[in-house]
Design a protein around this motif. Structure first.
Motif, PDB file in Angstrom:
ATOM      1  N   HIS A   1      36.615  66.209  78.988  1.00 47.39           N
ATOM      2  CA  HIS A   1      36.558  64.738  78.945  1.00 47.39           C
ATOM      3  C   HIS A   1      37.354  64.041  80.054  1.00 47.39           C
TER       4      HIS A   1
ATOM      5  N   HIS B   1      27.484  58.988  70.092  1.00 44.77           N
ATOM      6  CA  HIS B   1      27.707  58.718  71.529  1.00 44.77           C
ATOM      7  C   HIS B   1      26.620  57.740  71.991  1.00 44.77           C
TER       8      HIS B   1
ATOM      9  N   CYS C   1      28.282  69.396  73.504  1.00 41.26           N
ATOM     10  CA  CYS C   1      28.506  68.063  74.050  1.00 41.26           C
ATOM     11  C   CYS C   1      28.136  66.991  73.017  1.00 41.26           C
TER      12      CYS C   1
ATOM     13  N   PRO D   1      33.184  68.620  70.249  1.00 40.12           N
ATOM     14  CA  PRO D   1      31.742  68.367  70.364  1.00 40.12           C
ATOM     15  C   PRO D   1      30.912  69.385  69.592  1.00 40.12           C
TER      16      PRO D   1
ATOM     17  N   HIS E   1      24.572  70.101  80.025  1.00 38.89           N
ATOM     18  CA  HIS E   1      25.987  69.715  79.895  1.00 38.89           C
ATOM     19  C   HIS E   1      26.434  69.010  81.180  1.00 38.89           C
ATOM     20  N   PRO E   2      27.175  67.903  81.062  1.00 34.09           N
ATOM     21  CA  PRO E   2      27.603  67.201  82.269  1.00 34.09           C
ATOM     22  C   PRO E   2      28.356  68.092  83.264  1.00 34.09           C
TER      23      PRO E   2
ATOM     24  N   GLY F   1      27.084  64.035  73.795  1.00 31.01           N
ATOM     25  CA  GLY F   1      26.141  63.084  74.384  1.00 31.01           C
ATOM     26  C   GLY F   1      24.783  63.042  73.718  1.00 31.01           C
TER      27      GLY F   1
HETATM   28 FE1  SF4 Z   1      31.304  64.528  78.569  1.00 31.84          FE
HETATM   29 FE2  SF4 Z   1      31.783  63.864  76.024  1.00 31.84          FE
HETATM   30 FE3  SF4 Z   1      29.879  65.637  76.581  1.00 31.84          FE
HETATM   31 FE4  SF4 Z   1      32.431  66.297  76.907  1.00 31.84          FE
HETATM   32  S1  SF4 Z   1      31.437  65.806  74.967  1.00 31.84           S
HETATM   33  S2  SF4 Z   1      30.811  66.712  78.305  1.00 31.84           S
HETATM   34  S3  SF4 Z   1      33.308  64.357  77.595  1.00 31.84           S
HETATM   35  S4  SF4 Z   1      29.916  63.462  77.149  1.00 31.84           S
END
Ligand code: SF4
Length: 352
Positions: free
Chosen positions: A286, A327, A320, A302, A247-248, A322
């Motif tokens: 986000h 995405h 997420c 997500p 996760h970012p 991503g």
């Molecule tokens: Fe980032 Fe989108 Fe993943 Fe949230 S869903 S962590 S905003 S890439």
């Protein structure tokens, strides 16, 4: 360690206020097996403390829903007497400010004796001997001599150790420690981490550790959950989380702590966590996420994505967009590792 879950938490939610409620914990689920060590990390205001206080009825002014089963017994909505009994023996808590756990006008030793006798039918002399043993076990030098000292006569680190002795008085199976090293000197923190490690091993206890300090959590916990704005955004084994964060937000955590070590404090990530009375739609991270995709991450909840991490049997998942085709992806998202994708639980709410 056995596979028997001691604690099973399902869709736990804690909110404060009725109109425009502040939802501090928004539907989290996990379980904890006997002898297991689980850490919850996240910035201040993520809902970590509320999440563990909700387990044992320590939320006075809020509403807790969902299910918390302790050895199969439901705790949400249980009578205060039952919750006290569980807190007195099965589950014990250690807080950041240990001195506050003590009555300032009564000697520390006498308070530990009371806690022992509240959980077990022991004569005073035997309880006193056990209290001295507990003080010794947590590393208080000259425990018999310090038995009659008042809380203010203990240093910060000693008070934290005495608070741990108090928590052990009921011989708990699960110790919940909420920011137990925060505010202590670095060398004192290291000693407390060592103490927890020894206690968990020697007493075969489970540990649920809450901290903003990833270094402390990674030293003590086999499993880690990352909490952001009231929700769990990633979970897995220590090796999965530290070695291949998905996760970012977890990635940002790790980049802010280059050498995971007890001496490293978590540095704030750019931007601030959202207010929980009006969280962002879509993914709550986000507004701070460098990989956010406009029209997707700020709109839709997500999905939860599971990952294959080779031989590690622990379930590794992150919530997420991503990893989905909706995405554009990019270097931050290793789509080859994706095992399964589960749609967002409640898409109509536009968040999860
Ligand atoms: Fe980032 Fe989108 Fe993943 Fe949230 S869903 S962590 S905003 S890439």
């Amino acid at each position: 360690m056995t596979d028997t879950p001691l604690l099973q938490v399902e869709n736990l939610r804690a909110q404060f206020g009725r109109r425009d409620p502040l939802v501090a914990v928004d539907g989290i689920s996990y379980d904890l097996r006997a002898g297991e060590t689980l850490g919850i990390v996240g910035e201040s205001g993520a809902g970590k403390s509320v999440s563990v206080r909700s387990l044992v009825g320590l939320i006075d002014d809020g509403e807790v829903t969902g299910s918390v089963e302790w050895r199969g017994e439901e705790l949400v909505g249980a009578p205060t007497r039952e919750l006290r009994a569980v807190r007195g023996s099965g589950i014990a808590m250690v807080f950041q400010n240990a001195e506050a756990a003590f009555d300032p006008i009564e000697p520390v030793g006498a308070q530990i004796v009371e806690a022992i006798r509240a959980s077990r039918d022991l004569p005073k002399g035997a309880a006193r001997a056990e209290a001295v043993d507990l003080l010794e076990e947590v590393g208080i030098g000259d425990p018999a001599g310090r038995f009659g000292d008042y809380p203010h006569e203990y240093s910060g680190g000693m008070a934290q150790r005495a608070g741990i002795a108090m928590a052990l008085a009921g011989e708990p199976d699960l110790l919940i420690a909420d920011e137990p090293t925060t505010g202590l000197d670095v060398s004192v923190q290291a000693g407390i981490v060592d103490l927890f490690r020894d206690l968990v091993a020697e007493r075969d206890m489970s540990l649920l550790l809450i901290s903003h300090n990833l270094g402390v959590v990674s030293q003590l916990c086999e499993r880690i959950m990352v909490m952001y704005a009231g929700r769990i955004v990633e979970r897995g084994s220590r090796e999965q989380l530290l070695g291949s964060p998905r996760h970012p937000y977890t990635g940002a955590f790790l980049r802010s702590v280059p050498d995971v070590d007890v001496r490293q404090e978590l540095e704030p990530i750019e931007g601030a966590p959202p207010s929980l009375d009006d969280p962002p739609a879509g993914c709550r991270f986000h507004p701070r996420c460098p990989a956010a995709e406009a029209g997707l991450c700020d709109v839709d909840a997500p999905p939860t994505v599971g990952f294959d991490d080779g031989d590690d049997p622990e379930r590794h998942e992150a919530t997420c967009h991503g990893y989905t085709d909706a995405h554009p992806g990019g270097d931050a998202f290793d789509r080859e590792a994706v095992e399964w994708i589960e749609p967002a639980e409640d898409p109509e709410r536009g968040e999860r």
